[in-house]
Design a protein around this motif. Sequence first.
Motif, PDB file in Angstrom:
ATOM      1  N   ALA A  62      -6.645   9.409  -1.600  1.00  0.00           N
ATOM      2  CA  ALA A  62      -5.266   9.807  -1.863  1.00  0.00           C
ATOM      3  C   ALA A  62      -5.201  10.219  -3.364  1.00  0.00           C
ATOM      4  O   ALA A  62      -3.940  10.841  -3.734  1.00  0.00           O
TER       5      ALA A  62
ATOM      6  N   SER B 196      -2.682   3.068   4.623  1.00  0.00           N
ATOM      7  CA  SER B 196      -2.782   3.628   3.265  1.00  0.00           C
ATOM      8  C   SER B 196      -2.864   5.294   3.391  1.00  0.00           C
ATOM      9  O   SER B 196      -3.652   5.555   2.631  1.00  0.00           O
ATOM     10  N   ALA B 197      -2.281   5.815   4.222  1.00  0.00           N
ATOM     11  CA  ALA B 197      -2.554   7.099   4.493  1.00  0.00           C
ATOM     12  C   ALA B 197      -3.714   7.909   4.922  1.00  0.00           C
ATOM     13  O   ALA B 197      -4.173   9.041   5.022  1.00  0.00           O
TER      14      ALA B 197
ATOM     15  N   TYR C  96       0.757  -1.267  -0.105  1.00  0.00           N
ATOM     16  CA  TYR C  96       0.011   0.042   0.031  1.00  0.00           C
ATOM     17  C   TYR C  96       0.796   1.331  -0.003  1.00  0.00           C
ATOM     18  O   TYR C  96       0.611   2.189  -0.442  1.00  0.00           O
ATOM     19  N   ASN C  97       1.862   1.438   0.971  1.00  0.00           N
ATOM     20  CA  ASN C  97       2.584   2.563   0.883  1.00  0.00           C
ATOM     21  C   ASN C  97       3.195   2.864  -0.405  1.00  0.00           C
ATOM     22  O   ASN C  97       3.218   4.036  -0.846  1.00  0.00           O
TER      23      ASN C  97
ATOM     24  N   ASN D 217      -9.199   4.671   1.547  1.00  0.00           N
ATOM     25  CA  ASN D 217      -8.025   5.422   1.908  1.00  0.00           C
ATOM     26  C   ASN D 217      -7.572   5.537   0.347  1.00  0.00           C
ATOM     27  O   ASN D 217      -6.700   6.644   0.101  1.00  0.00           O
ATOM     28  N   LEU D 218      -7.391   4.535  -0.502  1.00  0.00           N
ATOM     29  CA  LEU D 218      -6.692   4.797  -1.755  1.00  0.00           C
ATOM     30  C   LEU D 218      -7.633   5.561  -2.551  1.00  0.00           C
ATOM     31  O   LEU D 218      -6.873   6.456  -3.344  1.00  0.00           O
TER      32      LEU D 218
ATOM     33  N   ARG E 274       0.522   9.986  -5.335  1.00  0.00           N
ATOM     34  CA  ARG E 274       0.748  11.505  -4.958  1.00  0.00           C
ATOM     35  C   ARG E 274       2.012  12.058  -5.892  1.00  0.00           C
ATOM     36  O   ARG E 274       2.135  13.279  -6.416  1.00  0.00           O
TER      37      ARG E 274
ATOM     38  N   ILE F 194       0.299   4.652  -2.741  1.00  0.00           N
ATOM     39  CA  ILE F 194       0.104   6.091  -2.198  1.00  0.00           C
ATOM     40  C   ILE F 194       1.036   6.780  -2.598  1.00  0.00           C
ATOM     41  O   ILE F 194       0.780   8.071  -3.305  1.00  0.00           O
TER      42      ILE F 194
END
Length: 261
Positions: free
Chosen positions: A119, A144-145, A87-88, A115-116, A95, A91
């Motif tokens: 982002a 996931s931020a 996931y990191n 959260n995906l 971005r 994200i």
Amino acid sequence: MNQTDFIKYSLENGVATLTLNRPHVFNSFNREMALALQERLRQCAEDEAVRAVVLTGEGKAFCAGQDLAEATGAGSMEISEIVVQHYNPIILLLRALPKPVVAAVNGVAAGAGANLALACDLVVAKESALFIQAFSKIGLIPDSAGTFFLPRLVGLQRASALMMTGEKVSAQQAVQMGMIYQAFPDDIFENEAKTLVLKLAQMPTKGLAYTKQLLNQTFENNLEEQLHQEAVYQQKAGKTQDFQEGVEAFIQKRTPNFTGQ
């Protein structure tokens, strides 16, 4: 199923469409789908023919987050390893991608799936879609931020409540609280989402990319630092072909033809 099959890909009129493709499990992520999405995002970043990206889901759901069967089975990876390896990077790629990314949420977006979406640069959803911070229901923390973006979108108090209670949020509620951009009736959602992404794909791509990079910095910089960065990026934008085209079209009172250069 090959790894590439987990993410359906198409490119038309400058719009790259990435479709999460595990509909039988509501597009929940396994390792293959996570790695395939990472690879497609890298491809979109490098391909000059891609002017905008739309991320959506196959079937009834957008994404139900992590496939827990993979995360809890014999010999499975630690949850923390899944976060770091799957996931990191997704994200960070979203971005950093120098083109606008629209999440077209066609159904439930839960856990990492919610959260995906958050982002992405813009989020639109079917009116029937739901957003759920489902982590607390299984004793996990939002990844996931989620703890980065959600408080910035809706405020700390509301983000705390949504994350701790796991309350379902309708698409209309998400619009009202500033979580997402727009919600459309289900029967026109696909056309409205396509219209929005096509509009972005026809705009000055580099200028949009510079805007995105400034927004990535805005919560870290103080006012003086952000003003300086605006001057830096405005200089870059002023040297693009699209700036020249935009000025000429304005003077000539015609519609500009932006090329992303």
